[in-house]
Design an enzyme around this catalytic site. Structure first.
Site, PDB file in Angstrom:
ATOM      1  N   HIS A 101       0.859  -1.196   0.000  1.00  0.00           N
ATOM      2  CA  HIS A 101       0.000   0.000   0.000  1.00  0.00           C
ATOM      3  C   HIS A 101       0.891   1.240   0.000  1.00  0.00           C
ATOM      4  O   HIS A 101       1.977   1.226   0.556  1.00  0.00           O
ATOM      5  CB  HIS A 101      -0.923   0.026   1.221  1.00  0.00           C
ATOM      6  CG  HIS A 101      -2.091   0.922   1.026  1.00  0.00           C
ATOM      7  ND1 HIS A 101      -2.045   2.266   1.321  1.00  0.00           N
ATOM      8  CD2 HIS A 101      -3.324   0.680   0.509  1.00  0.00           C
ATOM      9  CE1 HIS A 101      -3.223   2.798   1.019  1.00  0.00           C
ATOM     10  NE2 HIS A 101      -4.008   1.876   0.518  1.00  0.00           N
TER      11      HIS A 101
ATOM     12  N   ARG B 142      -9.548  -3.001   6.675  1.00  0.00           N
ATOM     13  CA  ARG B 142     -10.628  -3.460   5.792  1.00  0.00           C
ATOM     14  C   ARG B 142     -10.423  -4.936   5.455  1.00  0.00           C
ATOM     15  O   ARG B 142     -11.363  -5.681   5.271  1.00  0.00           O
ATOM     16  CB  ARG B 142     -10.673  -2.598   4.516  1.00  0.00           C
ATOM     17  CG  ARG B 142     -10.871  -1.110   4.795  1.00  0.00           C
ATOM     18  CD  ARG B 142     -10.712  -0.269   3.552  1.00  0.00           C
ATOM     19  NE  ARG B 142      -9.382  -0.367   2.973  1.00  0.00           N
ATOM     20  CZ  ARG B 142      -9.012   0.186   1.821  1.00  0.00           C
ATOM     21  NH1 ARG B 142      -9.893   0.878   1.119  1.00  0.00           N
ATOM     22  NH2 ARG B 142      -7.776   0.054   1.374  1.00  0.00           N
TER      23      ARG B 142
HETATM   24  N1  CMX Z   1       4.262  -7.091  -5.085  1.00  0.00           N
HETATM   25  C1  CMX Z   1       5.484  -6.885  -5.659  1.00  0.00           C
HETATM   26  N2  CMX Z   1       6.163  -5.736  -5.579  1.00  0.00           N
HETATM   27  C2  CMX Z   1       5.603  -4.764  -4.848  1.00  0.00           C
HETATM   28  C3  CMX Z   1       4.360  -4.908  -4.182  1.00  0.00           C
HETATM   29  C4  CMX Z   1       3.685  -6.139  -4.339  1.00  0.00           C
HETATM   30  N3  CMX Z   1       2.487  -6.353  -3.792  1.00  0.00           N
HETATM   31  N4  CMX Z   1       4.079  -3.763  -3.542  1.00  0.00           N
HETATM   32  C5  CMX Z   1       5.077  -2.911  -3.810  1.00  0.00           C
HETATM   33  N5  CMX Z   1       5.992  -3.511  -4.595  1.00  0.00           N
HETATM   34  C6  CMX Z   1       7.188  -2.932  -5.192  1.00  0.00           C
HETATM   35  C7  CMX Z   1       6.787  -1.783  -6.090  1.00  0.00           C
HETATM   36  O1  CMX Z   1       6.346  -2.258  -7.369  1.00  0.00           O
HETATM   37  C8  CMX Z   1       8.050  -0.978  -6.139  1.00  0.00           C
HETATM   38  O2  CMX Z   1       8.920  -1.620  -7.030  1.00  0.00           O
HETATM   39  P1  CMX Z   1       9.966  -0.797  -7.951  1.00  0.00           P
HETATM   40  O3  CMX Z   1      10.878  -0.138  -6.975  1.00  0.00           O
HETATM   41  O4  CMX Z   1      10.589  -1.840  -8.791  1.00  0.00           O
HETATM   42  O5  CMX Z   1       9.142   0.200  -8.712  1.00  0.00           O
HETATM   43  C9  CMX Z   1       8.601  -1.142  -4.727  1.00  0.00           C
HETATM   44  O6  CMX Z   1       7.991  -2.345  -4.188  1.00  0.00           O
HETATM   45  C10 CMX Z   1       8.259   0.018  -3.808  1.00  0.00           C
HETATM   46  O7  CMX Z   1       6.861   0.231  -3.846  1.00  0.00           O
HETATM   47  P2  CMX Z   1       6.090   0.845  -2.581  1.00  0.00           P
HETATM   48  O8  CMX Z   1       6.600   2.217  -2.351  1.00  0.00           O
HETATM   49  O9  CMX Z   1       6.096  -0.103  -1.451  1.00  0.00           O
HETATM   50  O10 CMX Z   1       4.581   0.854  -3.108  1.00  0.00           O
HETATM   51  P3  CMX Z   1       3.889   1.986  -3.978  1.00  0.00           P
HETATM   52  O11 CMX Z   1       3.391   3.033  -3.050  1.00  0.00           O
HETATM   53  O12 CMX Z   1       4.726   2.399  -5.115  1.00  0.00           O
HETATM   54  O13 CMX Z   1       2.652   1.181  -4.579  1.00  0.00           O
HETATM   55  C11 CMX Z   1       0.884  -0.342  -4.530  1.00  0.00           C
HETATM   56  C12 CMX Z   1       1.577   0.777  -3.782  1.00  0.00           C
HETATM   57  C13 CMX Z   1      -0.418  -0.662  -3.814  1.00  0.00           C
HETATM   58  C14 CMX Z   1       0.589   0.106  -5.943  1.00  0.00           C
HETATM   59  C15 CMX Z   1       1.805  -1.594  -4.535  1.00  0.00           C
HETATM   60  O14 CMX Z   1       1.992  -2.053  -3.236  1.00  0.00           O
HETATM   61  C16 CMX Z   1       1.267  -2.710  -5.411  1.00  0.00           C
HETATM   62  O15 CMX Z   1       1.526  -2.717  -6.625  1.00  0.00           O
HETATM   63  N6  CMX Z   1       0.508  -3.674  -4.821  1.00  0.00           N
HETATM   64  C17 CMX Z   1      -0.139  -4.706  -5.621  1.00  0.00           C
HETATM   65  C18 CMX Z   1      -1.377  -4.154  -6.304  1.00  0.00           C
HETATM   66  C19 CMX Z   1      -2.470  -3.893  -5.306  1.00  0.00           C
HETATM   67  O16 CMX Z   1      -2.800  -4.701  -4.457  1.00  0.00           O
HETATM   68  N7  CMX Z   1      -3.102  -2.717  -5.412  1.00  0.00           N
HETATM   69  C20 CMX Z   1      -4.266  -2.355  -4.582  1.00  0.00           C
HETATM   70  C21 CMX Z   1      -3.975  -1.309  -3.515  1.00  0.00           C
HETATM   71  C22 CMX Z   1      -5.208  -0.963  -2.717  1.00  0.00           C
HETATM   72  C23 CMX Z   1      -6.215  -0.244  -3.578  1.00  0.00           C
HETATM   73  O17 CMX Z   1      -5.930   0.874  -4.041  1.00  0.00           O
HETATM   74  O18 CMX Z   1      -7.295  -0.798  -3.846  1.00  0.00           O
END
Ligand code: CMX
Length: 446
Positions: free
Chosen positions: A317, A326
């Site tokens: 997140h 949630r």
């Molecule tokens: N799986 C793999 N890698 C992940 C990850 C996951 N679940 N969550 C974060 N990372 C990676 C990011 O892709 C990023 O990689 P890069 O440095 O290669 O770009 C790195 O970890 C740092 O990311 P972060 O700062 O922790 O997370 P962000 O704030 O950039 O992104 C989110 C947040 C939700 C987009 C990301 O955690 C994610 O892609 N999760 C999976 C998709 C998901 O569940 N989305 C729903 C979120 C809730 C909602 O809005 O409904």
């Protein structure tokens, strides 16, 4: 004027001087600093929006109008014999900031009752969408189509005073919200039930009517209310909320703004993740021929996903730094009502194996599950197997919070949103200056 609108009027009158005072007397006080990583990294965490509808604490999770979700579920009035409160009560709370009485909830039920009939042309637009259109695309198009109904757009054209903008915006918001269950369920029946529409039952509440029109028996009414309530808002900076606010800030009406917010929600890193979780789990379920994987098999599946350069859907997140409350609410619901469901068992296993893997991989700042890791499993269990549809339910819930925000944006006269972009040369000039100030803020380099 309805009593809800009367109350809203009084609340708005009380809030306007607070904002005016802040702007006039404290407009130059510094709230936050901005680092290079935030400029490049999607403005992550910059305190630059205001909303009193909800606030997201990284460790505690979301509060609506100051109440945690467990408090919301405890305090909001419920239909007789139900565990899950009326969605109408949440509408009242988000708009006014007050927990409604039973009578006040009834008034919202009446308001929605009067406004729920969908114009014929909306069904026709849904019918005319090309085959294989995603349900979120259809939802957005259906909402856009209704823009011609906007009271705000008509009033604006007639030249109303700025101070009155909120009134017709409120009318648009209530009109749209009242129609969303019909739009959502018609999309469902059109796509998955040969268009065999089930008529609304005027005696049912928002969540029960949605379940009824979808064609699902009890306790799907409880699931719908739970679902709409937990998805309603997540403070102002997430993609859907921010998009709604951004578009509305140009004085685009509620229809244009909510259709835009739906488009933002339809991305796989945001609301579409609930669909992605199920798609990903069903792929494994099929591969396992319905067997529950061992911890090692599940670990392998997660690593395979990461090694293929994909994200693990439903985990991580941008703000939260612990398990999403949630998620926990739905987990408790699942443990009570569907502990033996195989897909829930998969979700349960993921809860155990994914966080250590994401920690070991060392990239995600939050290794814990978010709302989307669990929500599809509940819908799946109760027979809603068309997971492409899940984000539509998220969108209907989210519209409640964004509509409340847009009404307040108008009431408080929030201006056009316009952050400033700069060029790479400009960023380098600041960054490469030997006297450049470095932030000491925790996480600022993230
Ligand atoms: N799986 C793999 N890698 C992940 C990850 C996951 N679940 N969550 C974060 N990372 C990676 C990011 O892709 C990023 O990689 P890069 O440095 O290669 O770009 C790195 O970890 C740092 O990311 P972060 O700062 O922790 O997370 P962000 O704030 O950039 O992104 C989110 C947040 C939700 C987009 C990301 O955690 C994610 O892609 N999760 C999976 C998709 C998901 O569940 N989305 C729903 C979120 C809730 C909602 O809005 O409904």
């Amino acid at each position: 004027m309805s009593r809800l609108k009367d109350k809203l009027h009084d609340k708005i009158e009380a809030q306007r001087p607070r904002i005016n005072k802040l702007l006039k007397e404290y407009g130059d006080v510094i709230i936050d600093e901005v680092t290079v990583s935030q400029v490049i990294g999607g403005m992550r965490g910059i305190k630059s929006l205001i909303s009193d509808i909800s606030y997201l604490d990284p460790f505690e999770g979301i509060r609506y109008r100051g109440y945690t979700l467990p408090e919301i579920f405890e305090k909001l009035p419920k239909p007789a014999g139900a565990d899950m409160p009326y969605v109408e009560g949440l509408v009242y709370l988000l708009l006014t900031g007050d927990i409604p009485t039973e009578k006040e909830v009834e008034e919202v039920l009446d308001e929605f009752q009067k406004r729920r009939i969908l114009p014929r042309y909306v069904y026709e637009v849904i019918d005319a969408m090309p085959c294989c259109s995603h349900p979120m695309t259809i939802l957005s198009s259906a909402i856009m189509t209704m823009q011609r109904e906007s009271f705000f757009a008509k009033k604006y054209k007639s030249g109303i005073n700025k101070l009155e903008y909120w009134d017709s915006t409120y009318e648009d918001a209530m009109n749209l919200l009242a129609k969303l269950p019909e739009i959502g369920t018609y999309i469902y029946t059109k796509l998955y039930r040969d268009g065999k529409r089930i008529q609304q039952n005027p005696n049912l509440d928002f969540g029960s009517n949605f379940a009824h029109m979808l064609g699902f028996e009890k306790p799907f009414d409880e699931v719908s209310r739970l679902y709409f309530i937990i998805h309603a808002d997540h403070e102002a900076g997430n993609v859907s909320a921010h998009t709604g606010h951004l578009v509305a800030s140009s004085l685009a009406d509620v229809y244009l703004s909510i259709a835009s917010m739906i488009n933002g929600l339809a991305g796989p890193l945001h609301g579409l993740a609930n669909q992605e979780v199920l798609r990903w789990l069903i792929e494994l379920y099929d591969k396992m021929e319905g067997k529950i994987p061992t911890e090692d098999e599940m670990r392998q599946y997660v690593w395979d996903t990461l090694n293929a350069g994909h994200v693990v859907p439903g985990f991580g997140h941008a703000v939260l730094r612990k398990t999403d409350p949630r998620y926990m609410l739905q987990r408790e619901f699942s443990l009570k009502h569907l502990p033996e469901d195989p897909i829930f068992k998969y979700v349960d296993l993921l809860y155990k194996v994914v966080p250590p893997i994401l920690l070991e991989q060392g990239k995600a700042k939050n290794p814990w599950p978010n709302v989307d890791a669990q929500s599809g499993a509940v819908l799946w269990h109760y027979g809603l197997r068309e997971y492409d549809f899940y984000t539509v339910m998220f969108g209907i819930g989210r519209a409640i919070g964004i509509c409340a925000n847009i009404v307040w944006d108008r009431a408080l006269g929030f201006p056009l949103e316009r952050p400033k972009s700069i060029t790479t040369d400009m960023v380098e000039k600041v960054a490469f200056n030997p006297k450049a100030k470095r932030s000491k803020k925790k996480g600022s380099a993230e």
